[in-house]
Design an enzyme around this catalytic site. Structure first.
Site, PDB file in Angstrom:
ATOM      1  N   LEU A   1      24.286 109.460  14.516  1.00  0.00           N
ATOM      2  CA  LEU A   1      23.661 109.787  13.230  1.00  0.00           C
ATOM      3  C   LEU A   1      22.571 108.781  12.861  1.00  0.00           C
ATOM      4  O   LEU A   1      22.710 107.580  13.065  1.00  0.00           O
ATOM      5  CB  LEU A   1      24.724 109.813  12.122  1.00  0.00           C
ATOM      6  CG  LEU A   1      25.900 110.780  12.338  1.00  0.00           C
ATOM      7  CD1 LEU A   1      26.810 110.789  11.105  1.00  0.00           C
ATOM      8  CD2 LEU A   1      25.412 112.199  12.637  1.00  0.00           C
ATOM      9  N   HIS A   2      21.466 109.300  12.336  1.00  0.00           N
ATOM     10  CA  HIS A   2      20.362 108.466  11.870  1.00  0.00           C
ATOM     11  C   HIS A   2      19.981 108.938  10.467  1.00  0.00           C
ATOM     12  O   HIS A   2      20.672 109.797   9.885  1.00  0.00           O
ATOM     13  CB  HIS A   2      19.184 108.545  12.850  1.00  0.00           C
ATOM     14  CG  HIS A   2      18.806 109.942  13.245  1.00  0.00           C
ATOM     15  ND1 HIS A   2      18.359 110.879  12.346  1.00  0.00           N
ATOM     16  CD2 HIS A   2      18.848 110.584  14.446  1.00  0.00           C
ATOM     17  CE1 HIS A   2      18.110 112.013  12.964  1.00  0.00           C
ATOM     18  NE2 HIS A   2      18.411 111.871  14.249  1.00  0.00           N
TER      19      HIS A   2
ATOM     20  N   GLY B   1      17.855 110.930   9.439  1.00  0.00           N
ATOM     21  CA  GLY B   1      17.643 112.377   9.325  1.00  0.00           C
ATOM     22  C   GLY B   1      18.959 113.060   8.968  1.00  0.00           C
ATOM     23  O   GLY B   1      19.026 113.879   8.037  1.00  0.00           O
ATOM     24  N   HIS B   2      20.026 112.686   9.684  1.00  0.00           N
ATOM     25  CA  HIS B   2      21.341 113.244   9.348  1.00  0.00           C
ATOM     26  C   HIS B   2      21.757 112.781   7.949  1.00  0.00           C
ATOM     27  O   HIS B   2      22.319 113.552   7.177  1.00  0.00           O
ATOM     28  CB  HIS B   2      22.406 112.764  10.338  1.00  0.00           C
ATOM     29  CG  HIS B   2      22.155 113.175  11.760  1.00  0.00           C
ATOM     30  ND1 HIS B   2      21.696 112.306  12.711  1.00  0.00           N
ATOM     31  CD2 HIS B   2      22.305 114.371  12.383  1.00  0.00           C
ATOM     32  CE1 HIS B   2      21.583 112.932  13.869  1.00  0.00           C
ATOM     33  NE2 HIS B   2      21.938 114.196  13.699  1.00  0.00           N
TER      34      HIS B   2
ATOM     35  N   GLN C   1      25.542 123.472  25.338  1.00  0.00           N
ATOM     36  CA  GLN C   1      24.127 123.612  24.980  1.00  0.00           C
ATOM     37  C   GLN C   1      23.227 122.709  25.809  1.00  0.00           C
ATOM     38  O   GLN C   1      22.024 122.649  25.582  1.00  0.00           O
ATOM     39  CB  GLN C   1      23.902 123.405  23.487  1.00  0.00           C
ATOM     40  CG  GLN C   1      24.127 121.993  22.966  1.00  0.00           C
ATOM     41  CD  GLN C   1      24.072 121.937  21.458  1.00  0.00           C
ATOM     42  OE1 GLN C   1      24.997 122.360  20.759  1.00  0.00           O
ATOM     43  NE2 GLN C   1      22.987 121.413  20.897  1.00  0.00           N
TER      44      GLN C   1
ATOM     45  N   ASP D   1      14.608 120.878  14.156  1.00  0.00           N
ATOM     46  CA  ASP D   1      14.953 121.909  15.140  1.00  0.00           C
ATOM     47  C   ASP D   1      14.659 123.261  14.498  1.00  0.00           C
ATOM     48  O   ASP D   1      15.577 124.012  14.140  1.00  0.00           O
ATOM     49  CB  ASP D   1      16.428 121.788  15.527  1.00  0.00           C
ATOM     50  CG  ASP D   1      16.726 120.452  16.178  1.00  0.00           C
ATOM     51  OD1 ASP D   1      16.627 120.350  17.401  1.00  0.00           O
ATOM     52  OD2 ASP D   1      17.032 119.498  15.444  1.00  0.00           O
TER      53      ASP D   1
ATOM     54  N   GLN E   1      16.144 126.307  16.149  1.00  0.00           N
ATOM     55  CA  GLN E   1      17.605 126.347  15.981  1.00  0.00           C
ATOM     56  C   GLN E   1      17.973 126.905  14.607  1.00  0.00           C
ATOM     57  O   GLN E   1      18.859 127.762  14.475  1.00  0.00           O
ATOM     58  CB  GLN E   1      18.181 124.943  16.165  1.00  0.00           C
ATOM     59  CG  GLN E   1      19.641 124.817  15.756  1.00  0.00           C
ATOM     60  CD  GLN E   1      20.240 123.481  16.129  1.00  0.00           C
ATOM     61  OE1 GLN E   1      20.596 123.280  17.282  1.00  0.00           O
ATOM     62  NE2 GLN E   1      20.375 122.575  15.176  1.00  0.00           N
TER      63      GLN E   1
ATOM     64  N   SER F   1      15.053 111.145  15.780  1.00  0.00           N
ATOM     65  CA  SER F   1      15.828 111.928  16.743  1.00  0.00           C
ATOM     66  C   SER F   1      16.745 110.965  17.471  1.00  0.00           C
ATOM     67  O   SER F   1      16.361 109.812  17.739  1.00  0.00           O
ATOM     68  CB  SER F   1      14.883 112.589  17.760  1.00  0.00           C
ATOM     69  OG  SER F   1      15.601 112.939  18.924  1.00  0.00           O
TER      70      SER F   1
ATOM     71  N   ARG G   1      17.338 111.072  20.404  1.00  0.00           N
ATOM     72  CA  ARG G   1      16.742 110.827  21.725  1.00  0.00           C
ATOM     73  C   ARG G   1      15.623 109.779  21.685  1.00  0.00           C
ATOM     74  O   ARG G   1      15.195 109.318  22.741  1.00  0.00           O
ATOM     75  CB  ARG G   1      16.227 112.143  22.329  1.00  0.00           C
ATOM     76  CG  ARG G   1      17.364 113.084  22.698  1.00  0.00           C
ATOM     77  CD  ARG G   1      16.913 114.280  23.505  1.00  0.00           C
ATOM     78  NE  ARG G   1      18.044 115.015  24.036  1.00  0.00           N
ATOM     79  CZ  ARG G   1      18.539 116.147  23.533  1.00  0.00           C
ATOM     80  NH1 ARG G   1      17.986 116.696  22.466  1.00  0.00           N
ATOM     81  NH2 ARG G   1      19.579 116.734  24.088  1.00  0.00           N
TER      82      ARG G   1
HETATM   83  O1  PAF Z   1      21.495 120.127  15.960  1.00  0.00           O
HETATM   84  C1  PAF Z   1      22.542 119.724  16.497  1.00  0.00           C
HETATM   85  O2  PAF Z   1      22.915 118.544  16.406  1.00  0.00           O
HETATM   86  C2  PAF Z   1      23.363 120.681  17.323  1.00  0.00           C
HETATM   87  O3  PAF Z   1      22.567 121.577  18.018  1.00  0.00           O
HETATM   88  C3  PAF Z   1      24.446 121.426  16.501  1.00  0.00           C
HETATM   89  C4  PAF Z   1      23.818 122.325  15.451  1.00  0.00           C
HETATM   90  C5  PAF Z   1      25.360 120.414  15.838  1.00  0.00           C
HETATM   91  C6  PAF Z   1      25.283 122.306  17.429  1.00  0.00           C
HETATM   92  O4  PAF Z   1      25.907 121.556  18.424  1.00  0.00           O
END
Ligand code: PAF
Length: 294
Positions: free
Chosen positions: A40-41, A43-44, A71, A160, A163, A195, A197
């Site tokens: 978590l950063h 953004g979260h 995924q 995302d 997504q 991110s 990453r």
């Molecule tokens: O965005 C993410 O971190 C992932 O794709 C999610 C939505 C938690 C699903 O694994």
């Protein structure tokens, strides 16, 4: 983790059995879910903050932490994906999370699965084009997490963009009674979108990476000035990327309709559009996007 279990008021549940035995949502309304893969950063944290605002006095904020194997493609970074569970718990606890659900892979995938959720339109291009099966994995795990936690509202980051659109479509198509909300992208001072990453970048690549944002901002400016040619807008992004990030390799760069995610072609870019990009810096693939039109 044992010590952290007593932190503040955050309940931490790491198995499905414990989840089923202990978690009761009877009087919590509204219930808000922020699904994450951990690491978590800020953004979260901003999604959690939003969740905390939405829950008000009587609501309940749930964060899930699960690095979802389905995924990730076979040559992707599932094994090396950053895992920072203890720091994640602290961030959750600091942001008023009532329950962290961090199940094991065995719990979420109890056997070789032969059932999955497949969204067959919005997930074809962009990340879906270069990561086959990715959105099946995302939709399947998100549906499982929604079914387990039965939230009224679930929050996903706009970084995302695809997504978020795919999940909104799944929720619409399957008549799930859940309000899906998008949270704004949080950026470093130099514009790089946060991110998990980013941690993979060497110092030199980290310096180059904000060129994506500069390129997207330039294209947004051109669009605001009336430019409606997708090739010209893409060229502007490419130009600034080449200028500031000699080691970049563009995976995709598309100007798409914000709802259908269809790329704009000969007929010109609409008043509302999104430019979405995925760019490799060395082996690290970063994504970003920008909304065009008010
Ligand atoms: O965005 C993410 O971190 C992932 O794709 C999610 C939505 C938690 C699903 O694994």
């Amino acid at each position: 983790v044992a010590a952290l279990r007593h932190m503040a008021m955050t309940q931490i549940v790491t198995s499905l059995d414990e989840f089923r035995e202990t978690v009761r949502f009877d009087r919590s309304d509204p219930r808000i879910l922020v699904p994450t893969m951990g690491a978590l950063h800020d953004g979260h944290a901003s999604l959690l903050k939003r969740g905390n605002e939405l829950k008000g006095k009587s609501g309940f904020l749930i964060a899930t932490i699960f690095v979802n194997p389905t995924q990730f493609g076979p040559s992707e970074d599932f094994d090396s994906y950053p895992r920072t569970f203890e720091e994640d718990l602290k961030i959750c606890s600091d942001h008023g999370v009532d329950l962290v659900f961090a199940p094991s892979t065995e719990d979420m995938y109890p056997g070789e699965p032969s059932t999955s959720v497949h969204e067959s339109s919005l997930s074809l291009g962009l990340c879906g084009g270069s990561r086959p099966g990715h959105f099946d994995g995302v939709c399947t795990i998100v549906l499982k997490l929604l079914m387990l936690t039965t939230p009224h509202i679930a929050i996903f980051g706009k970084k995302d963009y695809q997504q978020l659109a795919v999940i909104r479509r799944m929720v619409r198509d399957l008549n799930l009674p859940i309000d899906i909300q998008g949270g704004e992208t949080v950026r470093e001072k130099d514009g790089l979108a946060l991110s998990s990453r980013n941690a993979y970048l060497s110092e030199s690549l980290r310096e180059q990476a904000p060129a994506i944002r500069r390129g997207l901002l330039e294209a947004q400016k051109l669009h605001a000035e009336g430019e409606r040619d997708a090739t010209t807008l893409r060229a502007a992004v490419r130009h600034l990327l080449a200028d500031g990030a000699p080691d970049n390799r563009i995976d995709y760069l598309e100007v798409v309709d914000p709802d259908s995610l269809e790329p704009f072609g000969e007929t010109g870019v609409g008043e509302q559009a999104v430019i979405a990009a995925a760019v490799f810096f060395g082996k690290t693939r970063l994504i970003d996007n920008i909304e065009l039109g008010g």
